[in-house]
Design a protein around this motif. Structure first.
Motif, mmCIF file in Angstrom:
data_model
loop_
_atom_site.group_PDB
_atom_site.id
_atom_site.type_symbol
_atom_site.label_atom_id
_atom_site.label_comp_id
_atom_site.label_asym_id
_atom_site.label_seq_id
_atom_site.Cartn_x
_atom_site.Cartn_y
_atom_site.Cartn_z
ATOM 1 N N ASP A 278 0.818 -1.220 0.000
ATOM 2 C CA ASP A 278 0.000 0.000 0.000
ATOM 3 C C ASP A 278 0.848 1.265 0.000
ATOM 4 O O ASP A 278 0.405 2.303 -0.477
ATOM 5 N N ASP A 279 2.031 1.193 0.582
ATOM 6 C CA ASP A 279 2.927 2.346 0.700
ATOM 7 C C ASP A 279 4.301 1.935 0.172
ATOM 8 O O ASP A 279 5.180 1.542 0.940
ATOM 9 N N PRO A 280 4.495 2.000 -1.159
ATOM 10 C CA PRO A 280 5.764 1.553 -1.752
ATOM 11 C C PRO A 280 6.989 2.275 -1.181
ATOM 12 O O PRO A 280 8.051 1.676 -1.074
ATOM 13 N N ARG A 281 6.835 3.544 -0.788
ATOM 14 C CA ARG A 281 7.978 4.264 -0.184
ATOM 15 C C ARG A 281 8.402 3.568 1.108
ATOM 16 O O ARG A 281 9.592 3.358 1.348
ATOM 17 N N LEU A 282 7.425 3.184 1.915
ATOM 18 C CA LEU A 282 7.736 2.444 3.136
ATOM 19 C C LEU A 282 8.408 1.122 2.790
ATOM 20 O O LEU A 282 9.399 0.735 3.416
ATOM 21 N N GLY A 283 7.889 0.422 1.779
ATOM 22 C CA GLY A 283 8.474 -0.851 1.376
ATOM 23 C C GLY A 283 9.929 -0.719 0.987
ATOM 24 O O GLY A 283 10.770 -1.513 1.425
ATOM 25 N N VAL A 284 10.250 0.286 0.180
ATOM 26 C CA VAL A 284 11.637 0.493 -0.264
ATOM 27 C C VAL A 284 12.536 0.829 0.926
ATOM 28 O O VAL A 284 13.621 0.253 1.081
ATOM 29 N N VAL A 285 12.078 1.735 1.781
ATOM 30 C CA VAL A 285 12.891 2.135 2.936
ATOM 31 C C VAL A 285 13.075 0.957 3.889
ATOM 32 O O VAL A 285 14.172 0.731 4.410
ATOM 33 N N LEU A 286 12.027 0.179 4.097
ATOM 34 C CA LEU A 286 12.111 -0.967 5.003
ATOM 35 C C LEU A 286 13.077 -2.025 4.468
ATOM 36 O O LEU A 286 13.963 -2.491 5.197
ATOM 37 N N VAL A 287 12.943 -2.379 3.193
ATOM 38 C CA VAL A 287 13.835 -3.385 2.610
ATOM 39 C C VAL A 287 15.273 -2.882 2.609
ATOM 40 O O VAL A 287 16.209 -3.633 2.952
ATOM 41 N N ARG A 288 15.483 -1.639 2.263
ATOM 42 C CA ARG A 288 16.837 -1.069 2.266
ATOM 43 C C ARG A 288 17.420 -1.092 3.681
ATOM 44 O O ARG A 288 18.594 -1.441 3.877
ATOM 45 N N SER A 289 16.607 -0.749 4.673
ATOM 46 C CA SER A 289 17.081 -0.743 6.058
ATOM 47 C C SER A 289 17.430 -2.145 6.536
ATOM 48 O O SER A 289 18.464 -2.350 7.182
ATOM 49 N N VAL A 290 16.580 -3.122 6.221
ATOM 50 C CA VAL A 290 16.875 -4.508 6.596
ATOM 51 C C VAL A 290 18.150 -4.968 5.898
ATOM 52 O O VAL A 290 19.002 -5.628 6.511
ATOM 53 N N ALA A 291 18.337 -4.601 4.641
ATOM 54 C CA ALA A 291 19.560 -4.971 3.917
ATOM 55 C C ALA A 291 20.792 -4.352 4.583
ATOM 56 O O ALA A 291 21.831 -5.010 4.720
ATOM 57 N N GLU A 292 20.703 -3.107 5.026
ATOM 58 C CA GLU A 292 21.827 -2.466 5.712
ATOM 59 C C GLU A 292 22.118 -3.157 7.037
ATOM 60 O O GLU A 292 23.286 -3.336 7.407
ATOM 61 N N ILE A 293 21.064 -3.560 7.755
ATOM 62 C CA ILE A 293 21.242 -4.280 9.013
ATOM 63 C C ILE A 293 21.949 -5.605 8.752
ATOM 64 O O ILE A 293 22.894 -5.971 9.452
ATOM 65 N N LEU A 294 21.503 -6.324 7.725
ATOM 66 C CA LEU A 294 22.132 -7.600 7.385
ATOM 67 C C LEU A 294 23.592 -7.413 6.985
ATOM 68 O O LEU A 294 24.456 -8.206 7.379
ATOM 69 N N ALA A 295 23.887 -6.379 6.210
ATOM 70 C CA ALA A 295 25.264 -6.118 5.805
ATOM 71 C C ALA A 295 26.134 -5.819 7.027
ATOM 72 O O ALA A 295 27.267 -6.306 7.130
ATOM 73 N N HIS A 296 25.613 -5.044 7.951
ATOM 74 C CA HIS A 296 26.360 -4.725 9.177
ATOM 75 C C HIS A 296 26.613 -5.986 9.992
ATOM 76 O O HIS A 296 27.716 -6.224 10.483
ATOM 77 N N ARG A 297 25.592 -6.833 10.121
ATOM 78 C CA ARG A 297 25.764 -8.073 10.900
ATOM 79 C C ARG A 297 26.749 -9.010 10.218
ATOM 80 O O ARG A 297 27.532 -9.691 10.882
ATOM 81 N N LEU A 298 26.722 -9.054 8.897
ATOM 82 C CA LEU A 298 27.682 -9.884 8.162
ATOM 83 C C LEU A 298 29.098 -9.374 8.390
ATOM 84 O O LEU A 298 30.023 -10.159 8.631
ATOM 85 N N GLU A 299 29.279 -8.067 8.342
ATOM 86 C CA GLU A 299 30.592 -7.472 8.581
ATOM 87 C C GLU A 299 31.081 -7.787 9.995
ATOM 88 O O GLU A 299 32.242 -8.160 10.195
ATOM 89 N N THR A 300 30.191 -7.679 10.968
ATOM 90 C CA THR A 300 30.535 -7.970 12.357
ATOM 91 C C THR A 300 30.911 -9.441 12.523
ATOM 92 O O THR A 300 31.913 -9.778 13.155
ATOM 93 N N THR A 301 30.121 -10.326 11.928
ATOM 94 C CA THR A 301 30.389 -11.759 12.016
ATOM 95 C C THR A 301 31.709 -12.104 11.346
ATOM 96 O O THR A 301 32.506 -12.885 11.882
#
Length: 152
Positions: free
Chosen positions: A112-135
């Motif tokens: 319903d809110d594609p802007r939210l979808g893009v920001v949410l997916v991008r944020s989750v991707a950044e979180i995953l990248a950070h966790r991968l870097e930490t690991t």
């Protein structure tokens, strides 16, 4: 190392308000298993207080902690990607308060809110990248500690 991304703080205020309308407050007592690797990933949480250990089973009797999460951290991302199964287990290391989100409701909101979808997916991707870097850093540290006496 980069600073950890806090999911709700990176969302623009209108999208954060829409998302948090779907939140339900939950509590997990210390030592509670929140989910197991391989289980159905149909929700996620944002930790409000307390600590959560992400675990990986290495033998039938032994698990290791692969990450520790605290206030503001996203717990669970497997709800966003097929086959929608948890990759790790999670356990409350201390008493935990969190916002819980139903994955299906959040995915409908993103449609319903594609802007939210893009920001949410991008944020989750950044979180995953950070966790991968930490690991990766932890693995290199462990490797170096165990192999420091000989050539690499």
């Amino acid at each position: 190392m980069t600073k950890a991304i806090k999911l709700l703080s990176v969302l623009p205020p209108p999208q954060r308000a829409r998302l948090t309308e779907l939140a339900r407050e939950v509590h997990f007592p210390e030592d509670t298993r929140i989910f197991e690797a391989g289980g159905t990933a149909d929700r996620f949480w944002v930790v409000r207080s307390g600590a959560v250990s992400l675990t990986q089973r290495v033998t039938s009797l032994r698990s290791v902690t692969v990450a520790s999460l605290g206030a503001g951290d996203l717990l669970g991302w497997s709800w966003l990607f097929p086959p929608y199964r948890w990759d790790f287990g999670a356990e409350a290391f201390s008493a935990v308060r969190a916002y819980e989100f139903d994955a299906a409701a959040v995915l409908r909101l993103c449609e319903d809110d594609p802007r939210l979808g893009v920001v949410l997916v991008r944020s989750v991707a950044e979180i995953l990248a950070h966790r991968l870097e930490t690991t990766r850093g932890k693995l290199l540290e462990q490797y170096t500690m165990h192999h420091s006496s000989g050539p690499l």
